[in-house]
Write a protein that holds these residues in place. Structure first.
Motif, short mmCIF file in Angstrom:
data_model
loop_
_atom_site.label_atom_id
_atom_site.label_comp_id
_atom_site.label_asym_id
_atom_site.label_seq_id
_atom_site.Cartn_x
_atom_site.Cartn_y
_atom_site.Cartn_z
N VAL A 231 -1.87 4.60 -0.55
CA VAL A 231 -1.72 4.42 -2.00
C VAL A 231 -3.05 4.73 -2.68
CG1 VAL A 231 -1.19 2.79 -3.85
CG2 VAL A 231 0.08 2.71 -1.70
N LYS A 232 -3.04 5.69 -3.59
CA LYS A 232 -4.26 6.07 -4.29
C LYS A 232 -4.39 5.39 -5.64
CE LYS A 232 -6.06 8.84 -1.29
NZ LYS A 232 -7.33 8.49 -0.64
N GLU A 233 -3.26 5.14 -6.30
CA GLU A 233 -3.32 4.60 -7.65
C GLU A 233 -2.02 3.89 -7.97
OE1 GLU A 233 -3.16 6.83 -11.81
OE2 GLU A 233 -5.13 7.10 -10.87
N VAL A 234 -2.15 2.70 -8.57
CA VAL A 234 -0.98 1.95 -9.04
C VAL A 234 -1.10 1.90 -10.55
CG1 VAL A 234 0.29 -0.21 -8.94
CG2 VAL A 234 -0.93 0.60 -6.93
N GLY A 235 -0.34 2.75 -11.23
CA GLY A 235 -0.42 2.87 -12.68
C GLY A 235 0.67 2.11 -13.39
N LEU A 236 0.76 2.36 -14.71
CA LEU A 236 1.73 1.66 -15.54
C LEU A 236 3.15 2.12 -15.24
CD1 LEU A 236 1.95 -0.38 -17.89
CD2 LEU A 236 1.86 1.56 -19.45
#
Length: 402
Positions: A231-236
């Motif tokens: 997982v690189k990014e957990v965005g909106l």
């Protein structure tokens, strides 16, 4: 006397009196005095803003560098302090500009509305900077254990912009903000249909974060969506994952809640990765050890529990040998469950299963270690007169025919 000098009304009256004493027409003297006082007010405001940003802010930032704490370096960052100066500048203009234009009520009212809008914009900017600073502060405290707070940060920033927009509309429309909000309630159904995915993404992102189900850096597997990576990014509204084949996959957060996914964080945090594989022994090769075979292994440490004078099956000796080999391997986690067991016989033979955990958690090291273990198993099986089951190949059929 100092308060009168900086008061736009005092300066305006003084300028008008000075121009009238010079014999200038009153209409022109009022306009000229208003323009001069307004320009002077803007110039003073810009001077104060420049002094705050170029002197005070730099001095405060330098002071934070002398402390051992890191939180003040983040909360009193130059960007946050500059945003505070912007709010002070707009408040100063909101107080002084309408007073400088007091001779022209329409201009004064328009300038007041414009300065109020600028104050709202600067306040929203300041709130967003504070939210961003708190986000970085929490990340700094967590260190390597970075939480998925980005979605919550984005949600708070969007909410602050929405509140600022409502207040700005209420100022322009000369209405109470509560009336504007109640009017938006009628359009809530349409907004929910149009922004269904972002709303579901926000709710899912909050659930993922509060339940600590997903963090940047986690290794997750979602077979239904062909996801297996970090997982690189957990965005909106999206979760960005880099697969091990270096492809990037984006998936909405609510799909991770509606579908099952496997998070390997527990394995990484525990420091042990499971090895669970089996080999099938040909049942026709299972027998008791011959005297020569027994004599060759009786002096070894692993055979001590079997040296009671009774006959020993070669499969039993093989299991004890493998258990000793696993127990003496440095990278095997003996504080976790480990065993070598026999499963129920099958048409393909007698399965011997290995179940243990190794300290090698990275993919390459894990596969290399696992291959080394089974290379040894395949090489040592003949020592006990056992054979690995293998289905007949075309070459076997050809030799049988010949």
């Amino acid at each position: 006397m100092t308060a009168k000098i900086v008061d736009p009304n005092f300066l305006l009256k003084y300028a008008i009196g000075l121009l009238d004493s010079m014999g200038l027409d009153p209409a022109y003297s009022h306009l000229t005095a208003t323009a001069v006082v307004t320009a002077l007010t803007v110039l003073v405001a810009w001077g104060i803003y420049a002094f705050l940003t170029r002197v005070v802010v730099k001095y405060v930032v330098k002071l934070t560098k002398f402390t051992t704490a890191t939180w003040d370096d983040i909360l009193f960052d130059s960007k946050v302090l500059n945003a505070v100066c912007e709010v002070l500048l707009t408040l100063f203009l909101q107080i002084t500009i309408p007073r400088a234009l007091s001779l022209y009520p329409e201009w004064s009212e328009a300038s007041l509305v414009m300065c109020q809008i600028l104050t709202i914009v600067a306040s929203v900017h300041l709130v967003n900077r504070i939210i961003l600073a708190l986000y970085h502060l929490l990340e700094e405290k967590r260190g390597a254990r970075v939480t998925a707070l980005k979605g919550i940060r984005q949600m708070l920033q969007v909410l602050s912009i929405f509140v600022g927009l409502i207040i700005a509309i209420s100022i322009l429309a000369h209405r109470d903000p509560l009336i504007i909000i109640s009017g938006l309630g009628a359009a809530a159904t349409v907004l929910m249909l149009v922004f269904k995915d972002p709303i579901m993404g926000v709710v899912a992102g909050v659930q993922l974060t509060l339940n600590d189900m997903l963090r940047p850096g986690d290794w997750i597997s979602v077979p239904s969506r062909n996801i297996n990576g970090i997982v690189k990014e957990v965005g909106l509204t999206t979760v960005k994952v880099q697969n091990f084949d270096m492809t990037i996959v984006t998936v909405p957060p609510y799909s991770l809640l509606s579908e099952s996914f496997q998070n390997w964080r527990g394995m990484v945090d525990s420091g042990g990765r499971r090895v669970q594989r089996s080999v099938c022994i040909d049942l026709n090769s299972v027998r008791y050890l011959t005297p020569d075979e027994r004599a060759s292994v009786e002096g070894e440490e692993w055979f001590a529990p079997l040296a009671d004078g009774r006959e020993v099956a070669n499969i039993t000796a093989f299991r004890h040998f493998l258990k000793h080999a696993i127990a003496t391997t440095p990278t095997v986690k003996l504080d976790m469950t480990w065993m070598v067991r026999e499963l129920a016989p099958t048409p393909q033979g007698l399965p011997i299963e290995f179940y243990f955990f190794t300290a090698h958690t990275s993919w390459v090291e894990y596969e290399e270690f696992q291959a080394g273990v089974f290379d040894r198993v395949l090489a040592d099986v003949n020592r006990f007169g056992l054979r690995i089951y293998q289905a007949p190949s075309g070459l076997d059929l050809l030799s049988l025919k010949q």
